[in-house]
Scaffold this active site. Sequence first.
Site, PDB file in Angstrom:
ATOM      1  N   SER A 230       6.844   2.176  16.916  1.00  0.00           N
ATOM      2  CA  SER A 230       6.745   0.706  16.885  1.00  0.00           C
ATOM      3  C   SER A 230       6.836   0.224  15.444  1.00  0.00           C
ATOM      4  O   SER A 230       6.592   0.994  14.504  1.00  0.00           O
ATOM      5  CB  SER A 230       5.391   0.283  17.489  1.00  0.00           C
ATOM      6  OG  SER A 230       5.185  -1.105  17.355  1.00  0.00           O
TER       7      SER A 230
ATOM      8  N   VAL B 160      -3.281  11.029  16.190  1.00  0.00           N
ATOM      9  CA  VAL B 160      -3.612  11.535  14.851  1.00  0.00           C
ATOM     10  C   VAL B 160      -5.101  11.823  14.672  1.00  0.00           C
ATOM     11  O   VAL B 160      -5.487  12.505  13.719  1.00  0.00           O
ATOM     12  CB  VAL B 160      -3.123  10.582  13.731  1.00  0.00           C
ATOM     13  CG1 VAL B 160      -1.615  10.445  13.745  1.00  0.00           C
ATOM     14  CG2 VAL B 160      -3.816   9.223  13.810  1.00  0.00           C
TER      15      VAL B 160
ATOM     16  N   TYR C  31     -11.040  -2.118   7.947  1.00  0.00           N
ATOM     17  CA  TYR C  31      -9.610  -1.928   7.617  1.00  0.00           C
ATOM     18  C   TYR C  31      -9.423  -1.823   6.104  1.00  0.00           C
ATOM     19  O   TYR C  31      -8.700  -0.969   5.606  1.00  0.00           O
ATOM     20  CB  TYR C  31      -8.800  -3.079   8.204  1.00  0.00           C
ATOM     21  CG  TYR C  31      -7.304  -2.913   8.072  1.00  0.00           C
ATOM     22  CD1 TYR C  31      -6.590  -2.113   8.963  1.00  0.00           C
ATOM     23  CD2 TYR C  31      -6.586  -3.559   7.056  1.00  0.00           C
ATOM     24  CE1 TYR C  31      -5.216  -1.960   8.842  1.00  0.00           C
ATOM     25  CE2 TYR C  31      -5.216  -3.414   6.929  1.00  0.00           C
ATOM     26  CZ  TYR C  31      -4.536  -2.617   7.832  1.00  0.00           C
ATOM     27  OH  TYR C  31      -3.169  -2.463   7.717  1.00  0.00           O
TER      28      TYR C  31
ATOM     29  N   LYS D 119      -7.864   1.391   4.059  1.00  0.00           N
ATOM     30  CA  LYS D 119      -6.653   1.343   3.234  1.00  0.00           C
ATOM     31  C   LYS D 119      -6.956   1.626   1.759  1.00  0.00           C
ATOM     32  O   LYS D 119      -6.090   2.111   1.036  1.00  0.00           O
ATOM     33  CB  LYS D 119      -5.948  -0.009   3.420  1.00  0.00           C
ATOM     34  CG  LYS D 119      -5.365  -0.183   4.838  1.00  0.00           C
ATOM     35  CD  LYS D 119      -4.324   0.886   5.175  1.00  0.00           C
ATOM     36  CE  LYS D 119      -3.658   0.664   6.516  1.00  0.00           C
ATOM     37  NZ  LYS D 119      -2.655   1.699   6.846  1.00  0.00           N
TER      38      LYS D 119
ATOM     39  N   THR E  74       4.808  -7.467  13.159  1.00  0.00           N
ATOM     40  CA  THR E  74       4.842  -6.358  14.120  1.00  0.00           C
ATOM     41  C   THR E  74       3.762  -6.615  15.171  1.00  0.00           C
ATOM     42  O   THR E  74       3.009  -7.590  15.085  1.00  0.00           O
ATOM     43  CB  THR E  74       4.532  -4.997  13.440  1.00  0.00           C
ATOM     44  OG1 THR E  74       3.153  -5.009  13.041  1.00  0.00           O
ATOM     45  CG2 THR E  74       5.424  -4.717  12.243  1.00  0.00           C
TER      46      THR E  74
HETATM   47  N1  LIG Z   1       2.215  -5.253   9.956  1.00  0.00           N
HETATM   48  C1  LIG Z   1       1.587  -5.514   8.813  1.00  0.00           C
HETATM   49  O1  LIG Z   1       1.458  -6.677   8.398  1.00  0.00           O
HETATM   50  C2  LIG Z   1       1.009  -4.390   8.002  1.00  0.00           C
HETATM   51  C3  LIG Z   1       0.600  -4.679   6.691  1.00  0.00           C
HETATM   52  C4  LIG Z   1       0.072  -3.662   5.911  1.00  0.00           C
HETATM   53  C5  LIG Z   1      -0.037  -2.388   6.435  1.00  0.00           C
HETATM   54  N2  LIG Z   1       0.369  -2.134   7.707  1.00  0.00           N
HETATM   55  C6  LIG Z   1       0.236  -0.767   8.198  1.00  0.00           C
HETATM   56  O2  LIG Z   1       1.478  -0.313   8.666  1.00  0.00           O
HETATM   57  C7  LIG Z   1       1.274   0.716   9.618  1.00  0.00           C
HETATM   58  C8  LIG Z   1       2.129   0.450  10.846  1.00  0.00           C
HETATM   59  O3  LIG Z   1       1.688  -0.728  11.468  1.00  0.00           O
HETATM   60  P1  LIG Z   1       2.658  -1.734  12.244  1.00  0.00           P
HETATM   61  O4  LIG Z   1       2.475  -3.052  11.620  1.00  0.00           O
HETATM   62  O5  LIG Z   1       4.008  -1.173  12.361  1.00  0.00           O
HETATM   63  O6  LIG Z   1       1.915  -1.804  13.659  1.00  0.00           O
HETATM   64  P2  LIG Z   1       2.368  -1.381  15.135  1.00  0.00           P
HETATM   65  O7  LIG Z   1       1.206  -1.670  15.986  1.00  0.00           O
HETATM   66  O8  LIG Z   1       3.676  -2.020  15.462  1.00  0.00           O
HETATM   67  O9  LIG Z   1       2.608   0.192  15.031  1.00  0.00           O
HETATM   68  C9  LIG Z   1       1.533   1.100  14.909  1.00  0.00           C
HETATM   69  C10 LIG Z   1       1.920   2.383  15.618  1.00  0.00           C
HETATM   70  O10 LIG Z   1       0.861   3.330  15.427  1.00  0.00           O
HETATM   71  C11 LIG Z   1       0.640   3.990  16.664  1.00  0.00           C
HETATM   72  N3  LIG Z   1      -0.703   4.535  16.724  1.00  0.00           N
HETATM   73  C12 LIG Z   1      -1.876   3.842  16.845  1.00  0.00           C
HETATM   74  N4  LIG Z   1      -2.909   4.702  16.953  1.00  0.00           N
HETATM   75  C13 LIG Z   1      -2.389   5.956  16.894  1.00  0.00           C
HETATM   76  C14 LIG Z   1      -2.942   7.254  16.961  1.00  0.00           C
HETATM   77  N5  LIG Z   1      -4.266   7.435  17.141  1.00  0.00           N
HETATM   78  N6  LIG Z   1      -2.123   8.312  16.855  1.00  0.00           N
HETATM   79  C15 LIG Z   1      -0.783   8.133  16.699  1.00  0.00           C
HETATM   80  N7  LIG Z   1      -0.193   6.936  16.663  1.00  0.00           N
HETATM   81  C16 LIG Z   1      -0.991   5.852  16.750  1.00  0.00           C
HETATM   82  C17 LIG Z   1       0.881   2.915  17.715  1.00  0.00           C
HETATM   83  O11 LIG Z   1       1.109   3.480  18.994  1.00  0.00           O
HETATM   84  C18 LIG Z   1       2.082   2.195  17.141  1.00  0.00           C
HETATM   85  O12 LIG Z   1       3.294   2.778  17.575  1.00  0.00           O
HETATM   86  C19 LIG Z   1      -0.237   0.750   9.880  1.00  0.00           C
HETATM   87  O13 LIG Z   1      -0.833   1.785   9.129  1.00  0.00           O
HETATM   88  C20 LIG Z   1      -0.698  -0.600   9.370  1.00  0.00           C
HETATM   89  O14 LIG Z   1      -2.042  -0.576   8.987  1.00  0.00           O
HETATM   90  C21 LIG Z   1       0.891  -3.102   8.497  1.00  0.00           C
END
Ligand SMILES: NC(=O)c1ccc[n+]([C@@H]2O[C@H](COP(=O)([O-])OP(=O)(O)OC[C@H]3O[C@@H](n4cnc5c(N)ncnc54)[C@H](O)[C@@H]3O)[C@@H](O)[C@H]2O)c1
Length: 255
Positions: free
Chosen positions: A17, A65, A159, A163, A194
Site C-alpha cells: 500500500s 513485522v 508515533y 519515529k 495514503t
Molecule cells: N503517509 C504519510 O503522510 C506518512 C508520513 C510520514 C511517514 N509515513 C510512514 O510511511 C510508512 C508507510 O505508510 P503509508 O503512508 O504508505 O501507509 P499505508 O497504510 O498506505 O501503508 C502501510 C502498510 O504497512 C502495512 N503494515 C501495517 N502493519 C504491518 C505489520 N505488522 N507487518 C507488516 N506490514 C504491516 C499495511 O498493511 C500497509 O500495507 C509508515 O512507516 C508511515 O509511518 C507516512
Amino acid sequence: MAGLLEGHIAAVTGGGSGIGQGICQAYAREGARVVVLDVNLDGAHETVGLIKAAGGKASAVRLDVTDRQACRDIAATIARDGNISILVNNAGINRRNPITGDAAAVAKDWEDILSINLDGVFNVTHAFLDQLRATRGRIVNIGSIQSFVHVSWPNSAAYTTSKHGVLGFTRALAAELGKDGVRVNAIGPGLIETRINAEARAKNPDMVANVMRHTPLNRAGKPEDIAGPAVFLASDMSSYVTGCIIMADGGFRTV
Ligand SMILES: NC(=O)c1ccc[n+]([C@@H]2O[C@H](COP(=O)([O-])OP(=O)(O)OC[C@H]3O[C@@H](n4cnc5c(N)ncnc54)[C@H](O)[C@@H]3O)[C@@H](O)[C@H]2O)c1
C-alpha cells in the site's frame, strides 16, 4: 540503458500500500527484483500485479513485522533464491490520540505503534543482517516529520517516539555497519496522501490546512514523491551517504 538497481534484490515491508507500493514499483522499474512483504497479502499481491504488468520482477510474501521468528524464517526462505542487497523498513501504523485520553486506549496505542513501527524495524533488519553484510547492502528506513517535533505538526506521543527511534536506529546502525560496507539511511516524508491518513484528512481539513500553511511547496505529497529518494538511497548514486535522513516533506522542516 541499464536501471540504477539492476542485479539487486530488494525486500520492502508494508509494500502492499501507499509509500511502500510506490517504492516497490520504482525499484522494479530500475531493474531490482522486489520481494513485497506485507501483513496484508492481498495488498502485496496487488503490488506484484502492478510490477509484473509493467514488465518487472516481484513476489509477494505475507509477513507481520512484529513476529520476530516469522521474520527470521522468511529471511531464510528468501535467501534460497539469493541474498537481498536492499531492505526498506516501511511498514507502519499511526493513531493520533491524546496521551491524556482513556488510559487503556493510550496504552494500546503505545504498544501497537511501538511494536510495529520500531520493534518491527529491529526484527526485520536483524533477520536480514547476514544477507545485507554479505552483499554490502543498503537499508532505507521510513522515518517521518515526527522523527523531529514541530508545534504546528499534529502530534502523538507514541508515533513520535517510534519515529525518533527509527532515526536513532538508522544512525546507530550506520555507525556500526559502515565497516562492512552497509549503508543505512532514512527518509522523512511529510504529509503523503495514503490510507494511513485518509480518515484524518477527511475528518480534519483544518489539520491539512495547518500543515500546508507551513509547506513551501503548498501541496500534500504522493507515494511517487518518496520513491525518488528511496531509489537514490538504494543505488550507487548515494555511495558516500550513510546515517542521514532525507526529508521529503515539501520543505516543511527546512523553512
Ligand atoms: N503517509 C504519510 O503522510 C506518512 C508520513 C510520514 C511517514 N509515513 C510512514 O510511511 C510508512 C508507510 O505508510 P503509508 O503512508 O504508505 O501507509 P499505508 O497504510 O498506505 O501503508 C502501510 C502498510 O504497512 C502495512 N503494515 C501495517 N502493519 C504491518 C505489520 N505488522 N507487518 C507488516 N506490514 C504491516 C499495511 O498493511 C500497509 O500495507 C509508515 O512507516 C508511515 O509511518 C507516512
